[in-house]
Structure formats: C-alpha cells, structure tokens
Design an enzyme around this catalytic site. Structure first.
Site, PDB file in Angstrom:
ATOM      1  N   SER A  70       0.802  -1.218   0.000  1.00  0.00           N
ATOM      2  CA  SER A  70       0.000   0.000   0.000  1.00  0.00           C
ATOM      3  C   SER A  70       0.843   1.281   0.000  1.00  0.00           C
ATOM      4  O   SER A  70       1.661   1.485  -0.888  1.00  0.00           O
ATOM      5  CB  SER A  70      -0.922  -0.074   1.217  1.00  0.00           C
ATOM      6  OG  SER A  70      -1.836   0.970   1.209  1.00  0.00           O
ATOM      7  N   ASP A 289      -2.646   6.546  -3.159  1.00  0.00           N
ATOM      8  CA  ASP A 289      -1.535   5.868  -2.478  1.00  0.00           C
ATOM      9  C   ASP A 289      -1.007   4.760  -3.400  1.00  0.00           C
ATOM     10  O   ASP A 289      -1.475   4.599  -4.537  1.00  0.00           O
ATOM     11  CB  ASP A 289      -1.963   5.331  -1.101  1.00  0.00           C
ATOM     12  CG  ASP A 289      -2.823   4.093  -1.197  1.00  0.00           C
ATOM     13  OD1 ASP A 289      -3.507   3.913  -2.230  1.00  0.00           O
ATOM     14  OD2 ASP A 289      -2.832   3.277  -0.253  1.00  0.00           O
ATOM     15  N   THR A 548      -0.062  -1.441  11.777  1.00  0.00           N
ATOM     16  CA  THR A 548       0.774  -1.739  10.612  1.00  0.00           C
ATOM     17  C   THR A 548       2.257  -1.467  10.846  1.00  0.00           C
ATOM     18  O   THR A 548       3.087  -1.878  10.055  1.00  0.00           O
ATOM     19  CB  THR A 548       0.350  -0.879   9.401  1.00  0.00           C
ATOM     20  OG1 THR A 548       0.539   0.497   9.750  1.00  0.00           O
ATOM     21  CG2 THR A 548      -1.085  -1.107   9.010  1.00  0.00           C
TER      22      THR A 548
HETATM   23  C1  16G Z   1      -4.249   0.089   6.898  1.00  0.00           C
HETATM   24  C2  16G Z   1      -5.741   0.040   6.712  1.00  0.00           C
HETATM   25  C3  16G Z   1      -6.357   1.407   6.915  1.00  0.00           C
HETATM   26  C4  16G Z   1      -5.961   1.978   8.256  1.00  0.00           C
HETATM   27  C5  16G Z   1      -4.471   1.927   8.432  1.00  0.00           C
HETATM   28  C6  16G Z   1      -4.160   2.262   9.851  1.00  0.00           C
HETATM   29  C7  16G Z   1      -6.914  -1.405   5.149  1.00  0.00           C
HETATM   30  C8  16G Z   1      -7.109  -1.803   3.727  1.00  0.00           C
HETATM   31  N1  16G Z   1      -6.048  -0.417   5.366  1.00  0.00           N
HETATM   32  O1  16G Z   1      -3.654   0.871   5.921  1.00  0.00           O
HETATM   33  O2  16G Z   1      -7.739   1.242   6.869  1.00  0.00           O
HETATM   34  O3  16G Z   1      -6.390   3.291   8.378  1.00  0.00           O
HETATM   35  O4  16G Z   1      -3.997   0.625   8.173  1.00  0.00           O
HETATM   36  O5  16G Z   1      -2.809   2.115  10.051  1.00  0.00           O
HETATM   37  O6  16G Z   1      -7.489  -1.962   6.062  1.00  0.00           O
HETATM   38  P1  16G Z   1      -2.221   2.083  11.510  1.00  0.00           P
HETATM   39  O7  16G Z   1      -2.913   0.968  12.238  1.00  0.00           O
HETATM   40  O8  16G Z   1      -0.782   1.877  11.273  1.00  0.00           O
HETATM   41  O9  16G Z   1      -2.516   3.409  12.111  1.00  0.00           O
HETATM   42 MG    MG Z   2      -3.521   1.445   0.111  1.00  0.00          MG
END
Ligand code: 16G
Ligand code: MG
Length: 590
Positions: A70, A289, A548
C-alpha cells in the site's frame, strides 16, 4: 470428505522452496501482513495455501490475494486477502488461521494446515479458484510466484488466475464479478474501465451548465504506483478524455510513495514534494496511495496556501449528494443513509454531518474492515477514513429500489432518449424548494442508478472515488474552494512514538478514543486535554497502537494549530514515559 493428507507430500516439498526463517514471527496487522520484502517469501507461499482453503470453504468461489504494501515504502511488501464477496472483511477466526500458518515453524506447517482445514471443515477435494494481483514493487513478481506455488500445492488442476499489475480495488472488483457470473461487471481491466467510465459519462452528461474545459482539468499525483499506470490505461478511452483531462505526475519515474502520494499529503499536510506541482491557484489536485485504494484532494489558493480535502471532506460531499438524491427520488423515508468514520475524523466533519447535513454518524475502530462492516447497517452507508480510504455501500433493498425506480422512470434504460426532460435533469441538484415534479424524481432516480454503477462497492477505490468526486462537483456546479468551504477543519496533529512493546497500550470501546492500559495514561491524557483546552469539546486527543507499524500513534485536535501541536507533543511525552518509550524523547513540533 477427503482430507488434507492427500496434499501433504506436495505441500511439504514446495514449502521447502519457501522456507521460513526460524523464530521469525509476523503479526497479521490491520489489513494483512506487512514487512520488509525480504522476510515475506514463506508468508506469501503460505497465504497462497490459505487462499486456496478459503476458496474451497466457499465451495470453489473465487477469492483474491494482492501482493502489496500500500502506502508503505518501496522496500516493504505485504499481502491483502479478498474474500469470496470481493470484500476484505475476513472473520477474526480466519485472521488467526492466517497468523498461525504464517508463523508455524517449518516442521509444524503441515500440522497447522491440517488444523485450519479441520477447524473450518473445509472440503479439500473442492477445486480452488484464486485470483492474484500485485502492485509495482520490485519484489512483487517473486512474491507473487511464491503465492502461486502455495495455491497450486492445494488448489487442484486449475492454475490461479494471475492479473499481474492491478490496483488492489481492481482485484476486489474481479473477484466480485467472477462470483456474480458477470452480474457486477466483466472480470477484466477493460470491463472495469468500461463500467466506471460509462457511469461517469452518464452522470457528468447531466451537469448543467456544461463544464468549461478548465473545469474538466485535474492534476493527479500517482505516488509512482500502480494507480498511475491504470489511470493512464483508462484515459485511453476517447469519450472519457473529453470529460476529464487528467495531468498525471509521480506516474512511475520516481520512488514509490516517496515524498508523494495520499499518505504523505495527508500526514504532512502539504503537497507532494516531488513531481510537477500545479501552477495555478484553485486548481484541483489529488493523490493516490501506492495501491490506489486511498485518495485525497488538495489545492493551493491564490495566496499559495495549501488546502487539504481528505476522506472526511469526501464523506461530506458524497453524503449530502446522496441524501438529496434519495429525498428527491422519494426514497429517503424508506432507505436510511448513514456515514461511518473513525476517531481520526475531524471533529468539524462529524459536526457538519450530524448537525448540518443531518446524516446519522457512527464511529468505529481504525481499519477498513471495521468501517465496511458498520456501513452495511445502513441502506446507503458512506464510509471514509480521514486518510482517504472509503466507498459507499448500497444494501440489496436500496439497490433494488433504485433500479426499479430508474427503470420505471426510464423504460428505455438509457439517457439518450431524455429529450425534453434534459433541462430538468440539471436542476435535480439545485437549491429550489425540492417539491419535485415527475422529472425531478426521474432525474434523481437516474442519477442514483448511475452513482451505484460508478461506486466500487467492494472496497475503497481511488479511481472510482476520484470519478465520483469529479461527477458530484460537476453536478453541483461546485469549485474545489466551494467544496472546501462546506466546513472548516479543526487544526490537528498526528505524531508517533516508538515504544518497546506497542501491545502495552490497549484501547477500549468501539472507537479507540480511550486507553485502559498502561495504568495512569488515560488520566494523564485527560489532564493534558483539560489544561490545553479547558475541557472544551473541540479539544481532544487519543492514542492507539498502530496495526501496521511498530509505533504508537498520537492524534490531537484543537481550536488552534499551536494548541493541537503542543497537546500532541505533551501526550507523546506521556506515552514515552508511561508506555516504555525507546530512543530519544519526543521533541516539540516545529
Ligand atoms: C491500513 C488500513 C487502513 C488503516 C491503516 C491504519 C486497510 C485496507 N487499510 O492501511 O484502513 O487506516 O492501516 O494504520 O485496512 P495504523 O494501524 O498503522 O494506524
Ligand atoms: Mg492502500
């Protein structure tokens, strides 16, 4: 029912080609696995196995697997799984299966596979249909091959269908097309472009007065990702070019997501640092993105000031548009429209939706799957994360009512025979009293029908969202400045803090606004909010562990930029001190 044992020798042979580094444990994050690409070969092989099981469990319906990280940097990669509905709302049980398979040591893989197959009572004799796709990362091809090996080890005679380079939302679309036998559209890139561009052309064809060429101009920052390639393909359609003139930049020559793209623009609150900046004040610009499932708009005003129109602004624009159409079509009493946001939604956007637009709002945890699920509770569920990921879901009842009404109002099924009604169509979005004669109702029904076709209902889709925003602006006769002026964002600041274990912070409730551990942190945050804003409702701050990355995210919002920045910094310090911060203490925002 046959068992997994018939596949065991081929799975173990093939898994030796994709060995797991002993001891490596990866978390199934907010939207799947994401890590340095060098750590992922075994994960992709195993997710190929999992996808095959998912398809078998769904009696051979197609499922999808996208190799992408992503908006993350080029050296990372990851995997997103698409279920048989074409959506990404895997149950927690399947997420646990994914983690179990990915993290099983080499000699425990078969046992883990057996457990998953048994727990889900999968009929393994069933043939699997898995659709594969990937973004433009250099590691993508090899990782895709690993996934293909995993699918074939369990899948049966049919090789997985590899779509190669696609945006994540395009692969979601393909899965739904396949499982509806073409009912949702044709499962090819051309089918996708045709469906979207037809719906877009029908919509903008009804804009009155017709737009001047200047208004058809849009600058698009492609984040040097797959979205740029796909938009270029789509723009080869002649008719579309006449209605939308896209100037692409960051379209593949530079580094993926590097100082450009939707995440950079949103988090840094500034235009892309690379590529060609728009020359003129008030010119509409937008950013995708890296896998084109997020979109944000921005522009520079005549004083050179940067203005961001993020997912919240899109939610406002689209909710108001749809609510008005539903009202004029006489469907608002029957169908409930609602918006779904997360705690990152700007307070002004929530207030605008609730108090001005009178749209019901729900706030859920971060992550598309949570918003997507919540949006299903409405007949027309508009969901957007502030970061630009979002779409609209129409319930089966809504889809049916809209189609029926459109067919009644337009028996020939096309816009070409509208004749004398054309003039009235234009006024469907105007500010008159809405008393609505037949034609107004008719126009609204047709606009709703075409909007349903334009929206990718499987997942947030930057290409489809961009066309929708462009169509709504055209139909409303709005400039980007007018759209921006619907409400004024409160200044906000997002920071991150590195800690030794992000699991140390736990949040409570449906919307992650409060922490329950470590003890004392929430009290400290409450105290800081109180001292910064005197407890005014417009000052707020919350923290949550990222799903993430290995960091804690801090978000603050206040009446002024100075207070938002100071509050975010103070709370970062509290996190650092109370939740095991590592490295240097957080510095004030400069
Ligand atoms: C991922 C998620 C997005 C979320 C982000 C939060 C999907 C397809 N994408 O990119 O929805 O806003 O994570 O990231 O689910 P974080 O947990 O690192 O803040
Ligand atoms: Mg994306």
């Amino acid at each position: 029912m046959s068992t997994i044992s018939q596949f065991e020798s081929v799975v173990s042979q093939k898994s030796l080609l994709h060995p797991k580094p002993p001891g490596l444990v990866l978390q199934y994050g907010t939207s799947g696995f994401r890590a340095d690409a060098g750590q992922l070969d075994h994960v992709l092989f195993r997710m190929g196995l999992l996808a095959a099981l998912m398809s078998k469990k769904a009696r051979g319906a197609a499922v999808g697997l996208v190799v992408t990280a992503s908006h993350n940097p080029d050296q990372d990669n990851g995997v997103k799984l698409v279920d048989a509905t074409g959506e990404a709302v895997m149950s927690p049980a399947w997420e646990r299966h994914a983690a179990r398979l990915a993290n099983a040591e080499q000699d425990r893989l078969l046992a883990a596979l057996r457990d998953v197959a048994e727990a889900e009572a999968v009929d393994v004799s069933q043939e699997a249909r898995v659709l594969l796709g990937r973004d433009t990362r250099s590691s993508g091809e090899a990782l895709s091959r690993a996934a293909r090996d995993g699918v074939s080890a369990l899948g049966g005679p049919a090789a997985p269908r590899d779509y190669g380079l696609v945006t994540t939302p395009q692969l979601h679309y393909m899965v739904r097309c396949r499982n509806t036998q073409g009912g949702y559209g044709e499962a090819t890139a051309e089918g996708y472009y045709r469906k979207l561009s037809r719906a877009f052309l029908r919509l903008v064809g009804r804009a009155r007065p017709e737009r001047a060429d200047e208004q058809k101009r849009l600058w698009l920052d492609g984040a040097n990702g797959v979205g740029a390639l796909k938009v270029r393909e789509m723009m080869e359609m002649d008719d579309l070019k006449e209605e939308l003139q896209i100037s692409l930049f960051n379209d593949g020559g530079g580094r993926l997501n590097h100082r450009c793209g939707a995440d950079y623009v949103k988090v840094q609150q500034r235009p892309p640092a690379t590529g060609v900046p728009p020359a003129r004040g008030g010119q509409r610009c937008c950013s995708f993105d890296g896998d084109a499932d997020r979109l944000v708009y921005y522009y520079g005003d005549s004083d050179g000031c940067f203005h961001l129109l993020d997912g919240d602004k899109m939610a406002a624009l689209i909710s108001v548009f749809l609510k008005e159409l539903l009202a004029r079509a006489g469907l608002l009493g029957d169908l409930e429209i609602g918006a779904v946001q997360t705690a990152y939604a700007n307070g002004s956007s929530t207030a605008y939706l609730q108090d001005v637009a009178k749209v019901a709002v729900r706030c859920v945890r971060t992550g598309v799957k949570h918003l997507h699920r919540a949006a299903r509770d409405f007949d027309v569920g508009v969901y957007f994360e502030a970061n630009g990921h979002g779409t609209v879901l129409f319930s089966e009842a809504a889809g049916k009512k809209i189609r029926l009404l459109a067919a009644e109002e337009d028996p020939a099924g096309g816009p070409e025979d509208l004749g004398a009604a054309e003039e009235d169509l234009a006024s469907c979005c105007s500010d008159d009293d809405g008393s609505g004669g037949r034609w107004k109702k008719r126009a609204a029904a047709l606009l709703l029908r075409d909007t349903v076709d334009l929206v990718n209902q499987t997942v947030g889709d930057a290409i489809s969202d961009m066309l929708l925003v462009e169509a709504v602006l055209a139909l409303q006769g709005m400039t980007v400045e007018q759209w921006d002026a619907t409400y004024t964002d409160l200044p906000s600041r997002q920071l991150e803090v590195k800690v030794s274990d992000r699991g140390a912070i736990r949040t409570a409730g449906e919307d992650e606004r409060r922490t329950v551990s470590p003890s004392g942190l929430q009290e400290a945050i409450d105290g800081l909010v109180e001292s910064c804003g005197g407890g005014q409702w417009r000052t707020r701050c919350f923290v949550r562990p990222s799903g993430t990355e290995d960091v804690i995210r801090v978000y603050a919002e206040a009446e002024t930029r100075e207070v938002a920045d100071a509050l975010a910094h103070q709370v970062s310090l509290a996190v650092y001190r109370l939740a095991g911060g590592v490295g240097d203490e957080p510095k004030p925002v400069v």
